[in-house]
Design an enzyme around this catalytic site. Structure first.
Site, PDB file in Angstrom:
ATOM      1  N   ARG A  97       0.852  -1.187   0.000  1.00  0.00           N
ATOM      2  CA  ARG A  97       0.000   0.000   0.000  1.00  0.00           C
ATOM      3  C   ARG A  97       0.887   1.236   0.000  1.00  0.00           C
ATOM      4  O   ARG A  97       1.912   1.267   0.692  1.00  0.00           O
ATOM      5  CB  ARG A  97      -0.885   0.064   1.250  1.00  0.00           C
ATOM      6  CG  ARG A  97      -1.785  -1.110   1.473  1.00  0.00           C
ATOM      7  CD  ARG A  97      -2.806  -1.339   0.394  1.00  0.00           C
ATOM      8  NE  ARG A  97      -3.762  -0.245   0.211  1.00  0.00           N
ATOM      9  CZ  ARG A  97      -4.679  -0.215  -0.748  1.00  0.00           C
ATOM     10  NH1 ARG A  97      -4.749  -1.193  -1.628  1.00  0.00           N
ATOM     11  NH2 ARG A  97      -5.517   0.796  -0.838  1.00  0.00           N
ATOM     12  N   HIS A 115      13.045  -2.381  -1.979  1.00  0.00           N
ATOM     13  CA  HIS A 115      12.406  -2.318  -3.297  1.00  0.00           C
ATOM     14  C   HIS A 115      13.205  -3.206  -4.260  1.00  0.00           C
ATOM     15  O   HIS A 115      14.441  -3.151  -4.279  1.00  0.00           O
ATOM     16  CB  HIS A 115      12.400  -0.866  -3.794  1.00  0.00           C
ATOM     17  CG  HIS A 115      11.745  -0.726  -5.128  1.00  0.00           C
ATOM     18  ND1 HIS A 115      10.377  -0.767  -5.297  1.00  0.00           N
ATOM     19  CD2 HIS A 115      12.266  -0.591  -6.366  1.00  0.00           C
ATOM     20  CE1 HIS A 115      10.088  -0.647  -6.575  1.00  0.00           C
ATOM     21  NE2 HIS A 115      11.221  -0.537  -7.250  1.00  0.00           N
TER      22      HIS A 115
HETATM   23  C1  GRF Z   1       9.977  -8.211  -2.307  1.00  0.00           C
HETATM   24  O1  GRF Z   1      10.501  -8.434  -3.579  1.00  0.00           O
HETATM   25  C2  GRF Z   1      10.153  -6.778  -1.893  1.00  0.00           C
HETATM   26  O2  GRF Z   1      11.316  -6.197  -2.406  1.00  0.00           O
HETATM   27  C3  GRF Z   1       8.958  -6.113  -2.506  1.00  0.00           C
HETATM   28  O3  GRF Z   1       7.911  -7.044  -2.377  1.00  0.00           O
HETATM   29  C4  GRF Z   1       8.460  -8.355  -2.293  1.00  0.00           C
HETATM   30  C5  GRF Z   1       7.958  -8.917  -1.008  1.00  0.00           C
HETATM   31  O4  GRF Z   1       8.341 -10.260  -0.796  1.00  0.00           O
HETATM   32  N1  GRF Z   1       8.701  -4.838  -1.881  1.00  0.00           N
HETATM   33  P1  GRF Z   1       8.186 -10.911   0.639  1.00  0.00           P
HETATM   34  O5  GRF Z   1       6.733 -10.703   1.065  1.00  0.00           O
HETATM   35  O6  GRF Z   1       9.122 -10.261   1.563  1.00  0.00           O
HETATM   36  O7  GRF Z   1       8.480 -12.367   0.417  1.00  0.00           O
END
Ligand code: GRF
Length: 223
Positions: A97, A115
């Site tokens: 979000r 990210h």
């Molecule tokens: C990860 O690739 C993170 O960088 C991005 O969303 C994904 C989340 O993966 N913001 P997880 O839920 O931590 O497995």
């Protein structure tokens, strides 16, 4: 005798709150590193990460964005939940979000995100697809302090991986995720150790930063 410290091994008693929306693998990496996570909050009731957190005996809560009429009300509720746990640091780990400026400003300097791209390249969603379409040879992930600009806050750390011939979105995402699980716990540990902060003029301050040891060139230059 080695003086190298593992993430979390010397963490002062800081309190971390983690916000998730899904799988929770980055949250799990923080837990595996022994970092002092006090609570996990999800905006998605069935998020897999909640099961992982519950299984580890953590306090979890759900603030479903669909139960709130607008972003401001949702953000206020998240902040209320967070503040019950008095977090020193709020970690976004796959929290899908966009947070309002008011929320971001409330936690300035103690709000981190990861990210899946080498920012400022590919902010927003579908980063791996866009990296493949863009033909980049090097991709990766970025840990940054959160600012009101989407994926635009001051950069703390990055990890780079090569893009290989034949990569799919899935194979590239998996290679990046492996590095996310290394770099995020490290950055959070720096914060907990009091080595990482954001200065009042918005610069990242990292004490005891060591020199880079190598360079990634992709494809390799060969002999
Ligand atoms: C990860 O690739 C993170 O960088 C991005 O969303 C994904 C989340 O993966 N913001 P997880 O839920 O931590 O497995």
């Amino acid at each position: 005798m080695s003086t190298r410290r593992e993430p979390g091994s010397r963490a002062s008693p800081k309190r971390i709150a983690v916000l998730i929306s899904g799988r929770g693998s980055n949250m799990e990496a923080l837990l595996d590193a022994g970092l002092p996570v006090a609570t996990v909050i999800s905006n998605v009731p069935g998020a897999r990460g909640l099961d992982i957190a519950r299984a580890r005996g953590l306090a979890v809560s759900v603030v479903d964005h669909r139960d709130h009429p607008d972003r401001a009300t949702f953000d206020t509720k998240i902040a209320e939940e967070l503040d019950k746990h008095r977090p020193d640091l709020v970690v976004l780990a796959g929290f899908m979000r966009v947070l309002s400026s008011a929320f971001v400003e409330r936690y300035t300097g103690r709000l981190l995100n990861i990210h899946p791209s080498l920012l400022p390249a590919f902010p927003g969603r579908d980063t791996h697809r866009r990296a493949l379409e863009g033909g980049v040879r090097i991709h990766g992930c970025t840990v940054h302090f959160v600012s009101p600009a989407l994926d635009g806050g001051p950069i703390v750390a990055q990890a780079a991986v090569p893009v290989l011939a034949g990569d799919t979105e899935e194979s590239l995402a998996a290679r990046v995720l492996q590095e996310e699980h290394r770099v995020y716990p490290r950055a959070v540990a720096w914060f907990c150790e009091g080595r990482l902060s954001l200065t009042s003029d918005g610069a990242v301050c990292l004490e005891g930063e060591s020199r880079a040891t190598g360079v990634l060139i992709s494809p390799p230059l060969g002999p």
